[in-house]
Design a protein around this motif. Structure first.
Motif, PDB file in Angstrom:
ATOM      1  N   UNK A 187       0.858  -1.205   0.039  1.00 21.66           N
ATOM      2  CA  UNK A 187      -0.009  -0.002   0.140  1.00 21.66           C
ATOM      3  C   UNK A 187       0.856   1.359  -0.222  1.00 21.66           C
ATOM      4  N   UNK A 188       2.059   1.102   0.071  1.00 21.30           N
ATOM      5  CA  UNK A 188       3.262   2.282  -0.062  1.00 21.30           C
ATOM      6  C   UNK A 188       3.063   3.284   1.247  1.00 21.30           C
ATOM      7  N   UNK A 189       2.530   2.374   2.550  1.00 17.29           N
ATOM      8  CA  UNK A 189       2.582   3.229   3.761  1.00 17.29           C
ATOM      9  C   UNK A 189       3.834   3.398   4.255  1.00 17.29           C
TER      10      UNK A 189
ATOM     11  N   UNK B  47       3.084   5.412  10.558  1.00 16.16           N
ATOM     12  CA  UNK B  47       1.679   4.903  11.422  1.00 16.16           C
ATOM     13  C   UNK B  47       1.560   6.064  12.276  1.00 16.16           C
ATOM     14  N   UNK B  48       0.152   6.098  12.690  1.00 17.27           N
ATOM     15  CA  UNK B  48      -1.042   5.331  12.036  1.00 17.27           C
ATOM     16  C   UNK B  48      -1.165   5.917  10.634  1.00 17.27           C
ATOM     17  N   UNK B  49      -1.417   4.927   9.666  1.00 22.25           N
ATOM     18  CA  UNK B  49      -2.177   5.331   8.274  1.00 22.25           C
ATOM     19  C   UNK B  49      -3.469   4.620   8.158  1.00 22.25           C
ATOM     20  N   UNK B  50      -4.578   5.150   7.923  1.00 21.62           N
ATOM     21  CA  UNK B  50      -5.857   4.632   7.590  1.00 21.62           C
ATOM     22  C   UNK B  50      -6.060   4.515   6.023  1.00 21.62           C
ATOM     23  N   UNK B  51      -6.271   3.508   5.580  1.00 18.53           N
ATOM     24  CA  UNK B  51      -6.515   3.354   4.078  1.00 18.53           C
ATOM     25  C   UNK B  51      -8.158   2.800   3.977  1.00 18.53           C
TER      26      UNK B  51
ATOM     27  N   UNK C 188      -3.180  10.127   7.163  1.00 22.92           N
ATOM     28  CA  UNK C 188      -2.177   9.752   7.990  1.00 22.92           C
ATOM     29  C   UNK C 188      -1.934  10.512   9.208  1.00 22.92           C
ATOM     30  N   UNK C 189      -1.956   9.855  10.044  1.00 22.44           N
ATOM     31  CA  UNK C 189      -2.150  10.228  11.577  1.00 22.44           C
ATOM     32  C   UNK C 189      -3.387  10.070  12.080  1.00 22.44           C
TER      33      UNK C 189
END
Length: 143
Positions: free
Chosen positions: A102-104, A107-111, A124-125
């Motif tokens: 997912x190219x993250x 953290x935190x990252x919500x997709x 992000x955040x």
């Protein structure tokens, strides 16, 4: 300290402050998709089936991330209040493959993925609950 050394120090401090302010302003804001997918990959990566849901809130976290716990509460509250949403938290320390796919990078990252698995948006955040709720699809698309 020489005049040149002092000038370099001031420039570095100003650039650092500018980058910090930019990152702070972007944290928690809803953005468009990163690596858009429409093949169900989001649901597969999370290990769940859409099962009549209209969106997946996929949270990528790490064990030492304090904002990740706050993000989990925000997303769990949204999912608990809406049966059309699924919330899955993935520990990137254990699932580096998901973060890579997912190219993250943080953290935190919500997709968020729709029912077909297409990436709708990213945060992000710690997400702002009202902004995220407003950006989610209103109902499950007809297939």
């Amino acid at each position: 300290m020489s005049g040149t050394g002092l000038a370099v120090l001031v420039v570095v401090l100003v650039l650092t402050a500018a980058v910090g302010l930019l990152l702070r302003a972007r944290t928690g804001r809803v953005r468009g998709p990163g690596r858009a997918r429409g093949d169900g990959t989001g649901w597969e990566l999370a290990g769940v089936a859409p099962a009549g849901r209209r969106a997946l809130l996929l949270q990528l976290s790490s064990p030492v991330c304090a904002p990740c716990r706050q993000t989990a509460r925000v997303l769990a509250d949204l999912a608990d209040g809406d049966p059309g949403l699924a919330h899955v938290e993935i520990d990137v320390a254990e699932r580096v493959d998901v973060a890579r796919a997912l190219g993250v990078l943080r953290t935190p990252t919500t997709v968020v993925f729709d029912a077909r698995g297409a990436e709708l948006l990213r945060v992000s955040g710690v997400p702002r609950a009202e902004e995220l709720a407003a950006a989610l699809p209103a109902e499950r698309p007809r297939m």
